[in-house]
Design a protein around this motif. Structure first.
Motif, PDB file in Angstrom:
ATOM      1  N   TYR A 422       0.677  -1.214  -0.002  1.00 24.22           N
ATOM      2  CA  TYR A 422      -0.046  -0.001  -0.072  1.00 24.22           C
ATOM      3  C   TYR A 422       0.782   1.445  -0.030  1.00 24.22           C
ATOM      4  O   TYR A 422       0.621   2.228  -0.631  1.00 24.22           O
ATOM      5  CB  TYR A 422      -0.795   0.029   1.138  1.00 24.22           C
ATOM      6  N   SER A 425       2.286   2.253  -3.390  1.00 19.76           N
ATOM      7  CA  SER A 425       1.139   2.695  -4.341  1.00 19.76           C
ATOM      8  C   SER A 425       1.118   4.404  -4.190  1.00 19.76           C
ATOM      9  O   SER A 425       0.987   5.024  -5.146  1.00 19.76           O
ATOM     10  CB  SER A 425      -0.207   1.975  -4.339  1.00 19.76           C
ATOM     11  N   LYS A 428       4.227   6.032  -5.486  1.00 18.31           N
ATOM     12  CA  LYS A 428       4.223   6.232  -6.664  1.00 18.31           C
ATOM     13  C   LYS A 428       3.230   7.199  -7.254  1.00 18.31           C
ATOM     14  O   LYS A 428       3.628   7.826  -8.358  1.00 18.31           O
ATOM     15  CB  LYS A 428       3.978   4.662  -7.513  1.00 18.31           C
ATOM     16  N   THR A 458      -6.283   6.632  -0.765  1.00 18.70           N
ATOM     17  CA  THR A 458      -5.768   5.271  -0.949  1.00 18.70           C
ATOM     18  C   THR A 458      -7.064   4.311  -0.526  1.00 18.70           C
ATOM     19  O   THR A 458      -7.733   4.779   0.710  1.00 18.70           O
ATOM     20  CB  THR A 458      -4.583   5.124  -0.189  1.00 18.70           C
ATOM     21  N   ALA A 638      -5.429   0.684  -4.357  1.00 18.94           N
ATOM     22  CA  ALA A 638      -4.949   1.553  -5.348  1.00 18.94           C
ATOM     23  C   ALA A 638      -4.855   3.116  -4.370  1.00 18.94           C
ATOM     24  O   ALA A 638      -5.554   3.158  -3.436  1.00 18.94           O
ATOM     25  CB  ALA A 638      -6.104   1.804  -6.536  1.00 18.94           C
ATOM     26  N   VAL A 661      -2.536   4.498  -9.460  1.00 20.06           N
ATOM     27  CA  VAL A 661      -1.614   3.323  -9.228  1.00 20.06           C
ATOM     28  C   VAL A 661      -2.437   2.256  -8.466  1.00 20.06           C
ATOM     29  O   VAL A 661      -2.803   2.375  -7.509  1.00 20.06           O
ATOM     30  CB  VAL A 661      -0.318   3.872  -8.335  1.00 20.06           C
ATOM     31  N   GLU A 662      -2.625   1.387  -9.194  1.00 21.57           N
ATOM     32  CA  GLU A 662      -3.337   0.317  -8.681  1.00 21.57           C
ATOM     33  C   GLU A 662      -2.857  -0.932  -8.778  1.00 21.57           C
ATOM     34  O   GLU A 662      -1.973  -1.190  -9.659  1.00 21.57           O
ATOM     35  CB  GLU A 662      -5.017   0.175  -9.622  1.00 21.57           C
ATOM     36  N   ASP A 663      -3.358  -2.201  -7.943  1.00 21.14           N
ATOM     37  CA  ASP A 663      -2.731  -3.276  -7.966  1.00 21.14           C
ATOM     38  C   ASP A 663      -4.031  -4.413  -7.880  1.00 21.14           C
ATOM     39  O   ASP A 663      -4.462  -4.482  -6.798  1.00 21.14           O
ATOM     40  CB  ASP A 663      -1.677  -3.489  -6.767  1.00 21.14           C
TER      41      ASP A 663
END
Length: 792
Positions: A422, A425, A428, A458, A638, A661-663
């Motif tokens: 976390y 992200s 970034k 976030t 994200a 910025v995602e995962d």
């Protein structure tokens, strides 16, 4: 739109490849098939007479002399049950939603009578001839009036107007008393509509050959709709078939049983003829204003650096008049109390979430399901804590996030975070938005007088949560295994059958990619069959970012089970032991040669004389079920960052830059992921800046056309820049996580934080969606008046 990190997609057609969506070809050429496109002999169109009042008794109804036989009231439908969504949640009070109003009406737009005719216009004309006499009752137009009600309650048998109250308390007092700082905020989200391009749409007829009621509905959950229609109409489930064709968007609006679906199904069952209803936009804006309306009282307890120690929250949700089937009204407060802590690592938590019945349409799960609201409340609170301790919001946020080293992590609300980084992200996103450059720009006055602001948010998105989670919410249907059937065709193609249904997720492409990854069949030769209860295995359907993980996982398992059968036959054709053969790129490869899987399929179907004596008797068709090893959810996350320009004279907000910025774990198709994210962000911008259905004190909706209900268009959505992380989930096939809702969760929080950052020099703060120019200017005026009072 751009992909900032130029993600290196895999070549080919398998997992990770940027394959063009198969379904787009027909849609871009106007060859999609929606309920409104269908025609049948003797088809009658249906219209509804809807209540003009928010709360009233039905004293009497007068039918027209001409056409009375084509008018249906609730008493006409005596053999149809009300829609009842029971729950095992403590304190839950159950509502019974009649297919047509019975005894009284509970919101403006509630169906009172149903008419049918050869055309919609004739059906509407007939509905206008029906006269209904009402006796007005006290109207509870908001949660406050519903809570304070002393007169007739919305549901007469209830003890009060509260649907359900949920509480949580995890070591709150222990950690709160250690705080050096206490920050309080009141935060509000307005009521919205979901506004899919296609509204409700249903066509039903009696199939005399199959002796079945066939319901063709634009639904996300065909198998569940089959179950409940059979129950409500007293039919065996084998005598009901639900087909969901192409669906023009849904976002949760179509994951529940609609009154109109039940009504049209009843007509087809009763008259043994086809009937159709298509919702128009005004009906949707009046009777579909059913989501997002939350109020938060937030109290954060922190140390002198802004590190959260405890959180105390009271959440009020305006639940409307009815609890929907199958998810019940309990889903929204359940998601709110469970997801409010978000990605943060504090240890004390107390929350009371109260959901009240009001004279508005019943609350329906909308993309994000409470998480847009809780993210908004939590992220605005984080920024407020940062201002209170005099630090940058991104720094305070960073120090409060669960670190990668703590994964897997169980948070204060018992959410099981499976994997991810976390803080990375957020770092970034800070880098991509150019944080230092924005701060430098703020030091220079803009030539046009606008104020520049930067904001972050976030979040976590709990996806594919299964049996254990839904059981705690007490819903009448609990999801378990999803199943998939895969079957080779005689020419070497592949047919996949799943019980979920697409309303824009790209399943025809991504499920084919999963199968290709394992079997090597060209995706052009892979056909997905879905949306038909007569042809597919059972699934509870498409919702909660679950389809790729659950049904996609079942496709993977089924293909893996099919592969050894292909190898066994192929090895025999090659004349080698099965142990010396392997499946590779759509061929069975041996030590000295190979055969395509098409030749294997041909042997099974058309040349059984070529099969080995010990061939698997089940052939080249496999059905497998799947649910993750840990079914508490695969957590996507994200960080969003946004730069805005605020005009303090007009109240106008411009979005200058927006990064994501995602995962979502292993991406099956990065292009599909990005498309889902972009669409979600557009909806989130709508929540933040434009969309609202206000009501007057009589419960009358004040935004019943698109001239009043504002939607973001192409000029309101900025160029979005996206960066991907890929941290596989340890619990799913390929490590994939669901991500269909995430794009809609963070934008209101990030945008409001950016606006509040811009307003810092003026001492103003905003915390009520949507951020209209009026609300922004009122906040500036309130801050100026406060300063004037101090000076005096």
């Amino acid at each position: 739109m751009s992909n900032d990190n130029h993600h290196e997609a895999r070549a080919g057609q398998g997992v990770g490849a940027r394959v063009l969506r198969k379904e787009d070809e027909r849609h871009l050429h106007g060859r999609g098939r929606f309920v409104a496109d269908m025609s049948m002999p003797e088809l009658s169109e249906v219209a509804f007479l809807r209540s003009p009042l928010a709360h009233a008794r039905i004293v009497g109804t007068q039918l027209p002399a001409q056409g009375a036989a084509r008018v249906v009231l609730r008493e006409t439908m005596a053999d149809a049950l009300d829609i009842v969504a029971d729950s095992t949640l403590p304190t839950y009070q159950s509502s019974a939603q009649p297919p047509l109003a019975s005894g009284k009406v509970r919101f403006v737009g509630e169906p009172v009578a149903m008419t049918f005719a050869p055309t919609r216009a004739e059906a509407e004309d007939l509905a206008e001839l029906v006269e209904v006499e009402f006796e007005e009752l006290p109207v509870y137009a908001d949660a406050s009036s519903a809570r304070a009600a002393s007169g007739e309650r919305i549901h007469a048998h209830w003890r009060d107007n509260t649907f359900v109250t949920l509480t949580a308390d995890k070591d709150f007092e222990l950690h709160a008393k250690q705080a050096a700082l206490v920050v309080r905020r009141s935060i509000d989200l307005s009521r919205q509509c979901m506004v899919p391009m296609e509204g409700k749409a249903v066509l039903a007829y009696w199939d005399h050959q199959a002796d079945q009621l066939v319901v063709v509905s634009a639904t996300q959950v065909p198998h569940m709709i089959r179950t409940v229609i059979a129950q409500c109409l007293g039919l065996e489930q084998g005598r009901v078939r639900v087909i969901s064709p192409d669906v023009g968007g849904a976002f949760g609006y179509k994951c529940v049983l609609q009154q109109e679906e039940l009504c049209v199904a009843w007509l087809a069952k009763t008259y043994r003829k086809p009937f159709r209803y298509i919702e128009d936009r005004r009906e949707h804006l009046i009777a579909g204003a059913n989501t997002r309306e939350h109020h938060y009282e937030m109290t954060a307890y922190a140390d002198e650096r802004g590190r959260l120690l405890a959180l105390d929250a009271r959440i009020t949700i305006d639940g409307g008049a009815y609890s929907v089937w199958p998810f019940t009204i309990g889903l929204e407060p359940g998601q709110a109390v469970g997801n409010l802590p978000g990605p943060y690592a504090f240890r004390g938590y107390r929350c009371v979430t109260e959901c009240l019945a009001t004279n508005k349409p019943g609350f329906v799960p909308y993309r994000g399901v409470a998480r847009t609201g809780v993210c908004f409340a939590m992220e605005l609170t984080i920024d407020a804590v940062a201002r209170a301790v005099g630090r940058e919001p991104w720094e305070v946020r960073l120090e409060n996030l669960v670190p990668a080293s703590a994964m897997p992590h169980v948070n204060v609300a018992n959410k099981h975070f499976d994997s991810g980084d976390y803080p990375a992200s957020l770092q970034k996103a800070r880098e991509m938005i150019g944080f230092e450059a924005v701060r430098e720009r703020q030091c220079r006055a803009e030539a046009d007088g606008r104020l520049i602001g930067i904001g972050f948010a976030t979040y976590t998105e709990q996806s594919a949560h299964g049996t254990s989670v839904f059981a705690t919410w007490g819903t009448p249907v609990i999801p378990g295994f999803d199943s998939a059937t895969v079957r080779m065709t005689p020419d070497g193609g592949l047919e996949i059958r799943v019980g979920v249904h697409s309303h824009g997720q790209g399943m025809e492409t991504t499920f084919a990619q999963i199968a290709h990854e394992i079997l090597g069949v060209d995706i052009g030769s892979i056909k997905l069959v879905h949306g038909d209860t007569g042809l597919t295995p059972f699934s509870t359907g498409t919702y909660a970012s679950r389809s790729l993980v659950m049904s996609g996982g079942a496709v993977s398992r089924a293909c893996k089970a099919l592969a050894p059968r292909l190898v066994h036959i192929g090895a025999h054709l090659l004349g080698v032991p099965a142990a010396e053969a392997r499946l590779e790129a759509g061929r069975i490869v041996g030590p000295a040669g190979s055969v395509p899987v098409a030749e294997v399929a041909q042997a099974w179907y058309l040349r059984p004389d070529r099969l080995p004596a010990d061939v698997h008797a089940a052939g080249l068709e496999v059905t497998m079920g799947f649910k993750p090893k840990v079914d508490t959810g695969a957590f996507t996350y994200a960080s969003h960052a946004v730069t805005v320009a605020v005009d303090p004279d007009t109240g106008h907000v411009d979005i200058l830059d927006y990064v994501i910025v995602e995962d979502c774990g292993t991406m099956i198709n990065p292009m599909v992921v990005e498309g889902q994210t972009y669409g979600g962000v557009a909806q989130g911008i709508g929540t933040a800046l434009y969309e609202e259905t206000p009501y007057d004190r009589n419960g009358q909706p004040l935004a019943s056309t698109l001239a009043d209900y504002m939607l973001p268009g192409a000029t309101e959505v900025p160029n979005l820049r996206i960066h991907h992380f890929e941290t596989p989930s340890p619990h799913t096939e390929f490590g994939a996580k669901g991500m269909g809702e995430g794009g809609a969760i963070a934008p209101p929080a990030a945008i409001f934080n950016a606006v509040n950052d811009a307003l810092r020099p003026l001492g103003a703060e905003v915390a009520h969606t949507p951020l209209t120019p009026r609300r922004l200017l009122e906040a500036i005026e309130a801050a100026q008046m406060g300063e004037n009072r101090k000076a005096a």
